[in-house]
Design an enzyme around this catalytic site. Structure first.
Site, PDB file in Angstrom:
ATOM      1  N   ILE A 133       0.904  -1.184   0.084  1.00  0.00           N
ATOM      2  CA  ILE A 133      -0.040  -0.026  -0.010  1.00  0.00           C
ATOM      3  C   ILE A 133       0.681   1.104  -0.174  1.00  0.00           C
ATOM      4  O   ILE A 133       0.398   2.500  -0.250  1.00  0.00           O
ATOM      5  CB  ILE A 133      -0.902  -0.163   1.293  1.00  0.00           C
ATOM      6  CG1 ILE A 133      -2.082   0.827   0.891  1.00  0.00           C
ATOM      7  CG2 ILE A 133      -0.276   0.146   2.523  1.00  0.00           C
ATOM      8  CD1 ILE A 133      -3.408   0.633   1.891  1.00  0.00           C
TER       9      ILE A 133
ATOM     10  N   ALA B 108      -3.215  -2.270   7.166  1.00  0.00           N
ATOM     11  CA  ALA B 108      -3.230  -1.117   8.267  1.00  0.00           C
ATOM     12  C   ALA B 108      -2.162  -1.525   9.095  1.00  0.00           C
ATOM     13  O   ALA B 108      -1.366  -2.766   9.232  1.00  0.00           O
ATOM     14  CB  ALA B 108      -4.411  -1.250   9.086  1.00  0.00           C
TER      15      ALA B 108
ATOM     16  N   TYR C 211      -2.557   5.656  16.867  1.00  0.00           N
ATOM     17  CA  TYR C 211      -3.131   4.862  15.903  1.00  0.00           C
ATOM     18  C   TYR C 211      -4.543   5.437  15.627  1.00  0.00           C
ATOM     19  O   TYR C 211      -4.728   5.415  14.363  1.00  0.00           O
ATOM     20  CB  TYR C 211      -3.349   3.499  16.503  1.00  0.00           C
ATOM     21  CG  TYR C 211      -4.532   2.491  15.938  1.00  0.00           C
ATOM     22  CD1 TYR C 211      -3.909   1.917  14.897  1.00  0.00           C
ATOM     23  CD2 TYR C 211      -5.538   2.310  16.409  1.00  0.00           C
ATOM     24  CE1 TYR C 211      -4.785   1.079  14.181  1.00  0.00           C
ATOM     25  CE2 TYR C 211      -6.395   1.488  15.896  1.00  0.00           C
ATOM     26  CZ  TYR C 211      -6.148   0.708  14.609  1.00  0.00           C
ATOM     27  OH  TYR C 211      -7.083  -0.101  14.217  1.00  0.00           O
TER      28      TYR C 211
HETATM   29  N1  LIG Z   1      -7.560  -5.828  15.280  1.00  0.00           N
HETATM   30  C1  LIG Z   1      -8.516  -4.895  15.898  1.00  0.00           C
HETATM   31  O1  LIG Z   1      -8.904  -4.927  17.057  1.00  0.00           O
HETATM   32  C2  LIG Z   1      -9.160  -3.805  15.205  1.00  0.00           C
HETATM   33  C3  LIG Z   1     -10.268  -3.062  15.557  1.00  0.00           C
HETATM   34  C4  LIG Z   1     -10.781  -2.015  15.052  1.00  0.00           C
HETATM   35  C5  LIG Z   1     -10.533  -1.652  13.719  1.00  0.00           C
HETATM   36  N2  LIG Z   1      -9.570  -2.406  13.133  1.00  0.00           N
HETATM   37  C6  LIG Z   1      -9.368  -2.117  11.763  1.00  0.00           C
HETATM   38  O2  LIG Z   1      -9.717  -3.320  10.926  1.00  0.00           O
HETATM   39  C7  LIG Z   1      -8.738  -3.576   9.775  1.00  0.00           C
HETATM   40  C8  LIG Z   1      -8.178  -4.874   9.850  1.00  0.00           C
HETATM   41  O3  LIG Z   1      -7.663  -5.347  11.086  1.00  0.00           O
HETATM   42  P1  LIG Z   1      -6.773  -6.730  11.271  1.00  0.00           P
HETATM   43  O4  LIG Z   1      -7.042  -6.989  12.665  1.00  0.00           O
HETATM   44  O5  LIG Z   1      -6.957  -7.476  10.223  1.00  0.00           O
HETATM   45  O6  LIG Z   1      -5.300  -6.090  11.210  1.00  0.00           O
HETATM   46  P2  LIG Z   1      -4.137  -7.107  11.035  1.00  0.00           P
HETATM   47  O7  LIG Z   1      -4.078  -8.398  11.175  1.00  0.00           O
HETATM   48  O8  LIG Z   1      -2.926  -6.420  11.724  1.00  0.00           O
HETATM   49  O9  LIG Z   1      -3.975  -6.996   9.438  1.00  0.00           O
HETATM   50  C9  LIG Z   1      -3.556  -5.841   8.643  1.00  0.00           C
HETATM   51  C10 LIG Z   1      -2.552  -6.480   7.397  1.00  0.00           C
HETATM   52  O10 LIG Z   1      -2.091  -5.389   6.728  1.00  0.00           O
HETATM   53  C11 LIG Z   1      -0.697  -5.611   6.328  1.00  0.00           C
HETATM   54  N3  LIG Z   1       0.001  -4.648   5.850  1.00  0.00           N
HETATM   55  C12 LIG Z   1       0.809  -3.887   6.768  1.00  0.00           C
HETATM   56  N4  LIG Z   1       1.515  -2.804   5.825  1.00  0.00           N
HETATM   57  C13 LIG Z   1       1.257  -2.905   4.784  1.00  0.00           C
HETATM   58  C14 LIG Z   1       1.755  -2.423   3.516  1.00  0.00           C
HETATM   59  N5  LIG Z   1       2.504  -1.371   3.494  1.00  0.00           N
HETATM   60  N6  LIG Z   1       1.042  -2.906   2.446  1.00  0.00           N
HETATM   61  C15 LIG Z   1       0.107  -3.915   2.438  1.00  0.00           C
HETATM   62  N7  LIG Z   1      -0.228  -4.512   3.649  1.00  0.00           N
HETATM   63  C16 LIG Z   1       0.347  -4.075   4.421  1.00  0.00           C
HETATM   64  C17 LIG Z   1      -0.227  -6.402   7.328  1.00  0.00           C
HETATM   65  O11 LIG Z   1       0.847  -7.012   7.088  1.00  0.00           O
HETATM   66  P3  LIG Z   1       2.008  -7.632   8.028  1.00  0.00           P
HETATM   67  O12 LIG Z   1       1.232  -8.515   9.191  1.00  0.00           O
HETATM   68  O13 LIG Z   1       3.154  -7.974   7.243  1.00  0.00           O
HETATM   69  O14 LIG Z   1       2.299  -6.093   8.609  1.00  0.00           O
HETATM   70  C18 LIG Z   1      -1.355  -7.362   7.887  1.00  0.00           C
HETATM   71  O15 LIG Z   1      -1.446  -8.419   6.951  1.00  0.00           O
HETATM   72  C19 LIG Z   1      -7.844  -2.705   9.913  1.00  0.00           C
HETATM   73  O16 LIG Z   1      -8.044  -1.422   9.026  1.00  0.00           O
HETATM   74  C20 LIG Z   1      -7.496  -2.329  11.298  1.00  0.00           C
HETATM   75  O17 LIG Z   1      -7.406  -0.731  11.639  1.00  0.00           O
HETATM   76  C21 LIG Z   1      -9.038  -3.514  13.611  1.00  0.00           C
END
Ligand SMILES: NC(=O)c1ccc[n+]([C@@H]2O[C@H](COP(=O)([O-])OP(=O)(O)OC[C@H]3O[C@@H](n4cnc5c(N)ncnc54)[C@H](OP(=O)(O)O)[C@@H]3O)[C@@H](O)[C@H]2O)c1
Length: 285
Positions: free
Chosen positions: A39, A62, A127
């Site tokens: 991204i 993210a 964040y």
């Molecule tokens: N987790 C929560 O509790 C929570 C709560 C509210 C909202 N959200 C939102 O929900 C969404 C999904 O969250 P999630 O829990 O699935 O998060 P996650 O498991 O941390 O997944 C985020 C993904 O983004 C990838 N990423 C990081 N840098 C990148 C880049 N430069 N280019 C492409 N991909 C990249 C990460 O790869 P790496 O692992 O290699 O870094 C990871 O695979 C996010 O927008 C988050 O902000 C999450």
């Protein structure tokens, strides 16, 4: 359904989208590896969208390490804001609709009231600020966007509170868990289903939406439910957040009003405890 492209496919939500797409028989969907969908690489994103010509792009990429973000401000900002802007521009250039995932952490959460989409956003940590700036970038660049704010995301995939509790519960007899932070958990499988419902609706009611499971709980009660459902014997002690200081401050009351998403897309949202039962069943499989 037109072609769907998932960015950030390797993360928790990305993996849930893959499982749910298979369950729903959605085949016109692409889950590129991170090196092919960075991204932060604007020209690579443009090339990818030009090649795939998706009707919808789902942004799951993210920077999600809430405490680490306090020290890695530039990286969090790059991924959550600049990356979101690059993706929105690539969508604009290729006539794609963007489904961008955001967070309840855009709110201060210092009042006991349900948070609506139009309520004032006032993040209290890095964040949350970078995610809010990402929302603003998407909104200003691309008219055809759905921004879905979610909270307390968990699933059988990646690291999350449920998996951490199950691990700690297997290792320890007693745990201290924060009881004065209140919110609603979201099973990422339910969120994935909702994203596909939004796409299938062909709606043009673009804008910001709130989505979590139904109900309200604290981290303490959430942990108790995890141990109850998984039949893990562990003593859970309620503690105030002040007894467990973290780098990033977290909202005290962060429960989102989901009326808009339910009414616009005719959704029934599962109660958080019912979805937790489903998730723990999957983990135990
Ligand atoms: N987790 C929560 O509790 C929570 C709560 C509210 C909202 N959200 C939102 O929900 C969404 C999904 O969250 P999630 O829990 O699935 O998060 P996650 O498991 O941390 O997944 C985020 C993904 O983004 C990838 N990423 C990081 N840098 C990148 C880049 N430069 N280019 C492409 N991909 C990249 C990460 O790869 P790496 O692992 O290699 O870094 C990871 O695979 C996010 O927008 C988050 O902000 C999450």
């Amino acid at each position: 359904m037109s072609k769907i492209l998932v960015i950030g496919a390797g993360g928790q939500l990305g993996q849930c989208l893959k499982v749910v797409a298979e369950r729903r028989g959605i085949t016109e969907i692409v889950f590129p590896a991170e090196q092919d969908a960075n991204i932060l690489n604007e020209s690579a994103l443009n090339d990818l969208l030009a090649k795939e010509q998706p009707g919808f792009v789902i942004n799951c990429a993210a920077y999600t390490a809430v405490d680490k973000a306090e020290d890695e401000v530039d990286l969090a900002k790059a991924i959550n804001e600049t990356g979101a802007a690059y993706l929105a521009s690539a969508c604009l250039a290729n006539s794609a609709t963007l489904i961008h995932v955001s967070t309840d952490f855009v709110f201060e959460g210092n009042e006991v009231k349900l948070l609506k989409e139009n309520d004032e956003a006032k993040p209290i940590n890095v964040y949350g600020l970078t995610k809010l700036d990402g929302e603003k970038a998407v909104t200003s660049i691309l008219p055809t966007h759905f921004i879905i704010r979610t909270s307390w995301l968990y699933s059988e995939y990646a690291n999350n509170f449920v998996k951490t509790m199950l691990k700690l519960g297997a290792e320890r007899d007693e745990l201290n868990i924060i009881a004065d932070q209140v919110g609603t958990p979201t099973y990422a499988i339910d969120l994935a289903n909702t994203i596909f419902e939004v796409i299938a609706s062909s709606s043009t009611a673009y804008g910001i939406y709130h989505y979590s499971n139904e109900g309200v709980t604290s981290w303490f009660d959430f942990a108790k439910a995890i141990f109850d459902i998984s039949e893990t014997v562990v003593k859970v002690n309620p503690i105030p957040g002040s007894a467990y200081p973290t780098k990033a401050t977290r909202p005290a009351f962060s429960v989102m009003d989901k009326t808009k998403i339910k009414e616009t897309f005719n959704l029934e949202i599962p109660y958080w405890r019912d979805s937790l039962v489903d998730c723990i069943k999957q983990i135990n499989k």
